[in-house]
Design an enzyme around this catalytic site. Sequence first.
Site, PDB file in Angstrom:
ATOM      1  N   LYS A 175      44.328  33.159  -8.909  1.00 20.67           N
ATOM      2  CA  LYS A 175      43.911  34.000  -9.831  1.00 20.67           C
ATOM      3  C   LYS A 175      42.673  33.199 -10.552  1.00 20.67           C
ATOM      4  O   LYS A 175      41.730  33.940 -10.706  1.00 20.67           O
ATOM      5  CB  LYS A 175      44.816  34.691 -10.666  1.00 20.67           C
ATOM      6  CG  LYS A 175      45.735  33.541 -11.517  1.00 20.67           C
ATOM      7  CD  LYS A 175      46.512  34.448 -12.421  1.00 20.67           C
ATOM      8  CE  LYS A 175      47.390  33.685 -13.458  1.00 20.67           C
ATOM      9  NZ  LYS A 175      46.328  32.917 -14.514  1.00 20.67           N
ATOM     10  N   THR A 176      42.900  31.972 -10.904  1.00 25.02           N
ATOM     11  CA  THR A 176      41.990  31.388 -11.764  1.00 25.02           C
ATOM     12  C   THR A 176      40.844  31.046 -10.960  1.00 25.02           C
ATOM     13  O   THR A 176      39.669  31.107 -11.392  1.00 25.02           O
ATOM     14  CB  THR A 176      42.454  29.862 -12.208  1.00 25.02           C
ATOM     15  OG1 THR A 176      43.842  30.209 -12.796  1.00 25.02           O
ATOM     16  CG2 THR A 176      41.669  29.201 -13.223  1.00 25.02           C
TER      17      THR A 176
ATOM     18  N   ASP B  18      42.578  37.132 -18.446  1.00 23.90           N
ATOM     19  CA  ASP B  18      43.567  36.600 -17.496  1.00 23.90           C
ATOM     20  C   ASP B  18      45.128  36.916 -18.078  1.00 23.90           C
ATOM     21  O   ASP B  18      45.070  37.399 -19.162  1.00 23.90           O
ATOM     22  CB  ASP B  18      43.468  35.088 -17.644  1.00 23.90           C
ATOM     23  CG  ASP B  18      44.447  34.135 -16.884  1.00 23.90           C
ATOM     24  OD1 ASP B  18      44.634  34.859 -15.759  1.00 23.90           O
ATOM     25  OD2 ASP B  18      44.441  32.725 -16.928  1.00 23.90           O
ATOM     26  N   GLU B  19      46.026  36.790 -17.421  1.00 18.94           N
ATOM     27  CA  GLU B  19      47.546  37.120 -17.611  1.00 18.94           C
ATOM     28  C   GLU B  19      47.534  38.741 -18.314  1.00 18.94           C
ATOM     29  O   GLU B  19      48.048  38.699 -19.323  1.00 18.94           O
ATOM     30  CB  GLU B  19      47.990  36.084 -18.580  1.00 18.94           C
ATOM     31  CG  GLU B  19      47.951  34.827 -17.852  1.00 18.94           C
ATOM     32  CD  GLU B  19      49.047  34.517 -16.725  1.00 18.94           C
ATOM     33  OE1 GLU B  19      49.453  35.594 -16.318  1.00 18.94           O
ATOM     34  OE2 GLU B  19      49.076  33.281 -16.440  1.00 18.94           O
TER      35      GLU B  19
ATOM     36  N   GLN C 144      55.173  39.502 -13.142  1.00 19.36           N
ATOM     37  CA  GLN C 144      55.658  38.509 -13.634  1.00 19.36           C
ATOM     38  C   GLN C 144      55.269  38.682 -15.364  1.00 19.36           C
ATOM     39  O   GLN C 144      55.254  37.818 -16.093  1.00 19.36           O
ATOM     40  CB  GLN C 144      54.478  37.221 -13.467  1.00 19.36           C
ATOM     41  CG  GLN C 144      54.606  36.815 -12.176  1.00 19.36           C
ATOM     42  CD  GLN C 144      53.901  35.605 -11.827  1.00 19.36           C
ATOM     43  OE1 GLN C 144      53.794  34.532 -12.276  1.00 19.36           O
ATOM     44  NE2 GLN C 144      52.738  35.776 -11.026  1.00 19.36           N
TER      45      GLN C 144
ATOM     46  N   ARG D 182      57.787  29.164  -8.696  1.00 14.64           N
ATOM     47  CA  ARG D 182      57.338  27.960  -9.123  1.00 14.64           C
ATOM     48  C   ARG D 182      57.382  26.882  -8.264  1.00 14.64           C
ATOM     49  O   ARG D 182      56.820  25.818  -8.242  1.00 14.64           O
ATOM     50  CB  ARG D 182      58.014  27.268 -10.416  1.00 14.64           C
ATOM     51  CG  ARG D 182      57.922  28.250 -11.694  1.00 14.64           C
ATOM     52  CD  ARG D 182      56.751  28.681 -12.255  1.00 14.64           C
ATOM     53  NE  ARG D 182      56.376  30.084 -11.610  1.00 14.64           N
ATOM     54  CZ  ARG D 182      55.360  30.897 -11.313  1.00 14.64           C
ATOM     55  NH1 ARG D 182      54.221  29.943 -11.702  1.00 14.64           N
ATOM     56  NH2 ARG D 182      54.970  32.035 -11.235  1.00 14.64           N
TER      57      ARG D 182
END
Length: 687
Positions: free
Chosen positions: A30-31, A211-212, A242, A625
Amino acid sequence: MSAGLNIAQLAAVNHLAGPCLVLAGAGSGKTRVITHKIARLIQAGLAAHRIAAITFTNKAAAEMRERARQLVGKPAKDVVICTFHSLGVRLLREDGAVLGLKQQFSILDTDGITSILKDCGGTTDAATARQWQWAISAWKSAGLNAEQALAQARDENERVIALVMAKYQERLAAYQSVDFDDLISLPLKLLEQHAPVREKWQKLLGHVLVDEYQDTNATQYELLKLLVGERGRFTAVGDDDQSIYGWRGATLDNLKKLPQDFPALKVIKLEQNYRSTSAILRAANHVIGPNPKLFPKTLWSELGEGEPVRVIACDHEDHEAERAVARIQSLRAGSAAAGSTGAQHKAFKDFAILYRANHQARALETALRKAQIPYKVSGGQSFFDRAEIKDLCAWLRLLVNNDDDPAFLRAITTPKRGIGHQTLAQLGAFATQYKVSLFEALFSHSLQAALPARAVHGLHEFGRYLNDLEHRARHTSGHEAAKAFLDDWLKTIGYEQYLLDSEESDKVAAARWGNVIDFCDWVAQRCGGQIDDTGGLTTEREPKTLLEVAQTIALIATISEREQEQDVVTLSTLHASKGLEWPHVILAGVNEGLLPFQRDDSLNDEALGKLIEEERRLMYVGITRAQHTLVVSWLKRRKKGREMVPGQPSRFIAEMQLDAATVKEDPREKLRALRAEFAQRAASPPA
């Protein structure tokens, strides 16, 4: 610029015309999409200063700025990359005057808020004040003011808190101060109620990236809507799977509302995972499966099947900790033994042990120390939570805003200046009577009639020194000048001696003084333009005055976020692990009652169902993770208070749908073999 992007990522990067929702699964890049979209917007002719990328932490903003700089070079420095709160500060500094805020308002830290709330509610109990703070924060996040909170109060306790909230807001206005929630709610009020300001910001911001997005609360969503206007030129990047911050106001309703509020919304799913093996992703997909889906998606990977996910049943917490240590030692020994064949050495930093609640770290820390394995506990004390740094920040806050009463009280008593509590109490009573700040009261002609002459002299001396300090700070810029200013200030107030007098151990005092030096160096770097507002290093910023740097002091990132990466095992709560990744992950204490966490039994079925869904998302975050290996451990017996109670594996373990062989595997045999191998090596003479 788009080299290396997959088809879905390219679609997200190239959609420039209208609103876009990018559903970015864990590890899906995503980044990378956000930074490439910044580059694409600039390539399409949008001026860099008209692009805003909003994140949730200063650390994430710093990383994004650096990646954007690597991609597009010099223009990246003009892109507004910041947190929601930093953007709120910018709006209020520029246009807050229409709300009655002066440009140099103060931003209160947690201590300052607690102090004011204790005063407003007439209590000396910090725990009560903190509970009030959480309730008030939740109301503000939901967009409620004190009057609205009082109108919908469900019981006497909430009614009391709403009344305290009303006094608290009055006090903040008097002190020309805001709290962190105000940095969202006040800009929202600004844009809602003042059309010229709203039009100015909508015209300025040509595209907003968030973002997020799943972590936004109701107020942040309304603020976003007003920033982008009806054109809806924005890109929201998030993952409903998430969303784990419901307890602090984040709401999935914001995802549901997007297609309704922006009918032209383009939804793009990123499902290819670049982090984990297929075995790990399969477990993750199975776990999240039972949750209702806003936008169904399935993660997949080209990284191969990988090792099976292991489940280990442990006798109790200490046994679980021993097994975690044995696994770390086993994997490291295995990579060392295979070194001659080219296997990659496994460093300590390749390992993380994740858990639901902070108390679960105790047994793990004990076992790691016993095995002499270096570790860090993620989410430990922030650099800016240290008393000595809070002392210095209080002085800097007071230079920025003389009406900041909590900062005034901390600065005038640290170090002590011969001004006692009785004098300060009398000054406080005087200020309250005349409805002025403590600093303003200090220079009132009437004060001499209320306080003894000696006390007034001491107060005036402090006030004059502050005025002199503020004047010098306003005209001090550049790294060397700022460093000289800070050194002189610390000598004048005798801060090093104060630390020596405060601590029984010279060693502790020296460590605290070392923190002070680090802090001053960091502030001086900002004055020299070597650090930008998000905490990222840069050499392209204009020098700032010390007063300008002090204005942002409450929003700066912790120094620990910029420390060099250490070779240590990470211990972290699942919440704190979001956004991070490790080659080898151990999920500890995956028991019913811990994950999902046991909540209030009085909850109705609907509320309980939502909580279980959020806990399931937390398990999903934990699983995703891991890059190469994942172990999930649960306790046959666990501590509950002072008792040991029978433990049951979490329902989420069954939901992973693992092969029965991986669930039953007992690594004790492997550990015994490993110990025997070590013993044999130790007994063998060197070649």
